[in-house]
Design a protein around this motif. Structure first.
Motif, PDB file in Angstrom:
ATOM      1  N   VAL A 190       0.839  -1.199   0.000  1.00  0.00           N
ATOM      2  CA  VAL A 190       0.000   0.000   0.000  1.00  0.00           C
ATOM      3  C   VAL A 190       0.878   1.255   0.000  1.00  0.00           C
ATOM      4  O   VAL A 190       0.622   2.208  -0.742  1.00  0.00           O
ATOM      5  N   ALA A 191       1.920   1.245   0.825  1.00  0.00           N
ATOM      6  CA  ALA A 191       2.811   2.408   0.888  1.00  0.00           C
ATOM      7  C   ALA A 191       3.486   2.653  -0.461  1.00  0.00           C
ATOM      8  O   ALA A 191       3.631   3.804  -0.895  1.00  0.00           O
ATOM      9  N   LYS A 192       3.889   1.601  -1.152  1.00  0.00           N
ATOM     10  CA  LYS A 192       4.501   1.773  -2.480  1.00  0.00           C
ATOM     11  C   LYS A 192       3.475   2.309  -3.477  1.00  0.00           C
ATOM     12  O   LYS A 192       3.786   3.172  -4.298  1.00  0.00           O
ATOM     13  N   GLN A 193       2.244   1.804  -3.411  1.00  0.00           N
ATOM     14  CA  GLN A 193       1.192   2.295  -4.309  1.00  0.00           C
ATOM     15  C   GLN A 193       0.970   3.790  -4.094  1.00  0.00           C
ATOM     16  O   GLN A 193       0.893   4.562  -5.054  1.00  0.00           O
ATOM     17  N   TYR A 194       0.858   4.200  -2.834  1.00  0.00           N
ATOM     18  CA  TYR A 194       0.738   5.637  -2.524  1.00  0.00           C
ATOM     19  C   TYR A 194       1.976   6.394  -3.012  1.00  0.00           C
ATOM     20  O   TYR A 194       1.870   7.472  -3.582  1.00  0.00           O
ATOM     21  N   HIS A 195       3.136   5.852  -2.758  1.00  0.00           N
ATOM     22  CA  HIS A 195       4.421   6.467  -3.124  1.00  0.00           C
ATOM     23  C   HIS A 195       4.462   6.809  -4.620  1.00  0.00           C
ATOM     24  O   HIS A 195       4.888   7.880  -5.006  1.00  0.00           O
ATOM     25  N   TRP A 196       4.005   5.892  -5.445  1.00  0.00           N
ATOM     26  CA  TRP A 196       4.046   6.093  -6.893  1.00  0.00           C
ATOM     27  C   TRP A 196       2.980   7.065  -7.398  1.00  0.00           C
ATOM     28  O   TRP A 196       3.152   7.671  -8.446  1.00  0.00           O
ATOM     29  N   ASN A 197       1.873   7.193  -6.680  1.00  0.00           N
ATOM     30  CA  ASN A 197       0.724   7.952  -7.181  1.00  0.00           C
ATOM     31  C   ASN A 197       0.403   9.210  -6.393  1.00  0.00           C
ATOM     32  O   ASN A 197      -0.613   9.854  -6.635  1.00  0.00           O
ATOM     33  N   LEU A 198       1.251   9.570  -5.475  1.00  0.00           N
ATOM     34  CA  LEU A 198       1.072  10.726  -4.615  1.00  0.00           C
ATOM     35  C   LEU A 198       1.189  12.037  -5.389  1.00  0.00           C
ATOM     36  O   LEU A 198       2.089  12.199  -6.221  1.00  0.00           O
ATOM     37  N   VAL A 199       0.295  12.970  -5.113  1.00  0.00           N
ATOM     38  CA  VAL A 199       0.371  14.332  -5.660  1.00  0.00           C
ATOM     39  C   VAL A 199       0.001  15.319  -4.559  1.00  0.00           C
ATOM     40  O   VAL A 199      -0.700  14.984  -3.622  1.00  0.00           O
ATOM     41  N   GLY A 200       0.492  16.537  -4.685  1.00  0.00           N
ATOM     42  CA  GLY A 200       0.125  17.598  -3.750  1.00  0.00           C
ATOM     43  C   GLY A 200       1.331  18.304  -3.186  1.00  0.00           C
ATOM     44  O   GLY A 200       2.481  17.929  -3.440  1.00  0.00           O
ATOM     45  N   PRO A 201       1.067  19.352  -2.420  1.00  0.00           N
ATOM     46  CA  PRO A 201       2.150  20.198  -1.906  1.00  0.00           C
ATOM     47  C   PRO A 201       3.129  19.491  -0.967  1.00  0.00           C
ATOM     48  O   PRO A 201       4.269  19.902  -0.835  1.00  0.00           O
TER      49      PRO A 201
END
Length: 159
Positions: free
Chosen positions: A33-44
């Motif tokens: 899950v952390a890797k999935q978030y890591h790859w798809n994260l956007v924002g300030p």
């Protein structure tokens, strides 16, 4: 077939094996899950969260290895196969597509706090049966609690 004997009695070995297996699956799931978030994260807060998610992955993988090895040491085969992780946790613990930094923080806090609760139940169950395995799980809980706190601090409104 038993190849590795257990230093524990049969009941204690079974209890420790179940607690360790549950933790192993959770740690693998958290790292995915952390890797999935890591790859798809956007924002300030992209950069700081991107790096923190890598920390979670590293921590989860290191603890997963320790937990699996402890399982073998008590004579129980660990199962970290993808199908096992998916069957226990199922889909939906991460997000598909772009994920806003605020949603990542909320998601990781939810995941880490829920995992911490289940870890505490396992820790309690092992107090008499296997204090050595209990100690392994205490170390996992300590690190996941710390990461949950760090994510939660990012969501706090100090105003």
């Amino acid at each position: 077939m038993t190849i590795i004997s257990s230093p524990l009695g049969e009941a204690e070995s079974k209890l420790a094996g179940e607690a360790l297996q549950g933790t192993l699956v959770e740690l693998i799931d958290i790292s995915l899950v952390a890797k999935q978030y890591h790859w798809n994260l956007v924002g300030p807060r992209f950069r700081s969260l991107h790096l923190q998610l890598d920390e979670i992955v590293a921590i989860s993988r290191a603890h997963a290895d320790t937990v699996a090895e402890r399982s073998v040491a008590v004579g129980v085969n660990p199962d970290g196969r993808a199908q096992t992780v998916a069957s226990v946790h199922g889909p939906g613990t991460g997000a598909a597509g772009w994920v806003a930094d605020k949603a990542v923080v909320q998601g990781m806090v939810r995941i880490l706090r829920a995992s911490g609760g289940r870890l505490r139940e396992r820790i309690s169950a092992l107090s008499e049966a296997d204090p050595v395995s209990q100690d392994v799980l205490i170390a996992v809980a300590r690190d996941l609690d710390k990461q949950a706190w760090m994510f939660e601090a990012q969501a706090a409104d100090a105003g």
